[in-house]
Write an enzyme that holds these catalytic residues in place. Structure first.
Site, PDB file in Angstrom:
ATOM      1  CE1 TYR A  15      -4.339   0.727  -0.146  1.00  0.00           C
ATOM      2  CE2 TYR A  15      -4.372  -1.451   0.849  1.00  0.00           C
ATOM      3  CZ  TYR A  15      -5.009  -0.428   0.172  1.00  0.00           C
ATOM      4  OH  TYR A  15      -6.321  -0.565  -0.198  1.00  0.00           O
ATOM      5  CD  GLU A  19      -4.492   4.912   1.096  1.00  0.00           C
ATOM      6  OE1 GLU A  19      -4.107   5.221   2.239  1.00  0.00           O
ATOM      7  OE2 GLU A  19      -5.614   4.457   0.850  1.00  0.00           O
ATOM      8  CG  ASP A  59      -8.553   9.898 -23.974  1.00  0.00           C
ATOM      9  OD1 ASP A  59      -7.556   9.154 -24.095  1.00  0.00           O
ATOM     10  OD2 ASP A  59      -9.629   9.504 -23.495  1.00  0.00           O
ATOM     11  CB  THR A 109      -5.202   3.353 -21.938  1.00  0.00           C
ATOM     12  OG1 THR A 109      -4.999   3.384 -23.358  1.00  0.00           O
ATOM     13  CG2 THR A 109      -6.636   3.700 -21.631  1.00  0.00           C
ATOM     14  CE  LYS A 148      -7.727   1.547 -25.532  1.00  0.00           C
ATOM     15  NZ  LYS A 148      -7.858   2.208 -24.255  1.00  0.00           N
ATOM     16  NE  ARG A 178      -7.296  -4.111 -19.359  1.00  0.00           N
ATOM     17  CZ  ARG A 178      -7.452  -4.267 -20.664  1.00  0.00           C
ATOM     18  NH1 ARG A 178      -6.696  -5.121 -21.335  1.00  0.00           N
ATOM     19  NH2 ARG A 178      -8.356  -3.591 -21.315  1.00  0.00           N
TER      20      ARG A 178
END
Ligand code: PLP
Length: 431
Positions: free
Chosen positions: A46, A48, A200, A226, A229, A235
């Site tokens: 973790y 954060e 984008d 992203t 692709k 991903r």
């Protein structure tokens, strides 16, 4: 030992990927290094917050990882760290977009993006007549702009709509747009009313990084993407921001929208960004473009109408309506023949659910080292599926329900599947 039932599913999916022809434009085959890092101990932690500013202890190495990933991202996209920053924590492209909207806009501010049937993405404010489909159109007031009959964005109409609608954010980029974008024109249009401009580049980020497409960073305030692709990574998502937006973007990602970053993905992305900056990756992207052009040219030769009459990137949008079939039927026959494609709206479609086109992409099969001659063959396979659709329609009528009856037993499809499997089994597969 992996759950035996799951192990069988995994094996079947591996075989499906290896034995088929993958033409979904948003997909790719990532490397074994990326897969190794996705399955690494980085997933256990973790973290954060941002490097040096974490909520939990034990993040010395995670800080090193995220700092390196940020450096790699700025290098891969040729950005000056005095002018641009990047957040590499978004879980995906849609979440990256939501983080931008919530960071820079107030609820019900106005946004404009390319309409979904014109090749835009859901997360750019998509709605239909009686329903707000994407929550981006619930949280914000959206007015889409469109392509015209040439298949290109209608920039003149966009300029008019912008003046009337007065959006706070103009979004450029899409999921099924085969042409490069005129970012200078977008900037000029945004400047007529002083609104923000977001690019984008989810689909084309591999082309942008290798300078094989126009450069959105010259004109946009924010660029989202992203990473799986044409970039060929895990991903995930990234948000590049001009330095003046740094705190608003970072605070929107965490604690605004997300919790702990997925460090295994950040590690896999870090590795991929290292690869993206190599001459081999540039060569790969050049081949992606060449192959898409070969595919488009062969389909034109076979009598198909292609949106915008060609492509500048990895996407070829084919009108099958003119051949007398629907995108859904071609998608179904392709699937049964182990060819993955998706139905897609083309100019003039009235229903997004039953569109008259199919979207093809060259990035995944280029990763499998296909060259132009392979793509010519692939165009012939697609033509065969359309002919099979017509044969079935002749026998059973045009209703989809009737069309699908016993379709798995169709001999022409079975024969085509054998040819597709023969074609694919010989090709390189990266893992
Ligand atoms: C232009 C564009 N933006 C955003 C997304 C969303 O990405 P994700 O599926 O990772 O949420 C996509 C995915 O197809 C896309 O094409």
């Amino acid at each position: 030992m992996i759950d035996p039932k799951l192990d069988i599913i995994l094996e079947n999916e591996y075989t499906r990927q290896k034995m088929g022809i993958e033409l979904i434009a948003s997909e790719n085959f990532t490397s074994s290094n990326v897969l190794t890092l996705l399955g690494s101990v980085f997933t256990n932690k973790y973290s954060e917050g941002l490097p040096g500013k974490r909520y939990y202890g034990g993040n010395k190495h995670i800080d090193e990882l995220e700092t390196l990933c940020i450096e790699r991202a700025l290098t891969a996209f040729h950005l000056d760290s005095n002018e641009w920053g990047v957040n590499v924590q978004p879980y995906s492209g849609s979440i990256a977009n939501i983080c931008v909207y919530l960071g820079l806009l107030e609820p019900h501010d106005r946004i404009m993006g390319l309409d979904l049937p014109s090749g835009g993405h859901l997360s750019h404010g998509f709605y239909v007549k009686n329903k707000k489909i994407s929550k981006s159109s619930v949280m914000f007031e959206s007015l889409p702009y469109t392509i015209n009959e040439t298949g290109y964005i209608d920039y003149d109409k966009l300029a008019e709509y912008v003046k009337v609608f007065q959006p706070k954010l103009l979004i450029c980029g899409g999921s099924a747009y085969p042409r490069d974008l005129d970012y200078k024109r977008f900037r000029e249009i945004a400047d007529t009313i002083g609104c923000l401009l977001m690019g984008d580049i989810a689909h084309i980020s591999g082309l942008v990084a290798t300078q094989e497409a126009n450069n959105p960073f010259e004109y946009c305030d924010i660029v989202t993407t992203t990473t799986h692709k044409t970039l060929r990574g895990p991903r995930s998502g990234m948000i590049f921001y001009k330095k003046e937006f740094e705190s608003r973007i970072n605070e929107s990602v965490f604690p605004g929208v997300q919790g702990g970053p997925h460090n295994n993905k950040i590690a896999a992305l870090c590795h991929q960004l290292y690869e993206v900056a190599t001459p081999e990756f540039k060569e790969y992207i050049k081949n992606v473009k060449k192959n898409a052009q070969a595919l488009a040219n062969k389909l034109i030769e076979l009598g198909y109408s292609i949106s915008s009459n060609g492509t500048d990137n990895h996407i070829v949008l084919v009108n099958v309506r003119d051949k007398g079939v629907t995108g859904s039927k071609v998608e179904k026959v392709c699937e049964l023949a182990d060819i993955s494609i998706n139905k897609n709206a083309v100019y003039g479609d009235t229903s997004a659910m039953n569109p008259g086109g199919i979207r093809l992409g060259s990035s995944a099969m280029t990763t499998r080292l296909c060259v132009e001659t392979h793509f010519t063959k692939i165009a012939e396979f697609i033509d065969e599926t359309v002919k099979i659709c017509l044969e079935i329609q002749k026998e059973k009528g045009v209703k989809l329900k009737d069309f699908l009856v016993d379709i798995e037993k169709n001999q022409s499809i079975i024969e085509l599947r054998k040819k597709v499997n023969e074609f694919s089994k010989e090709l390189y597969f990266p893992c």
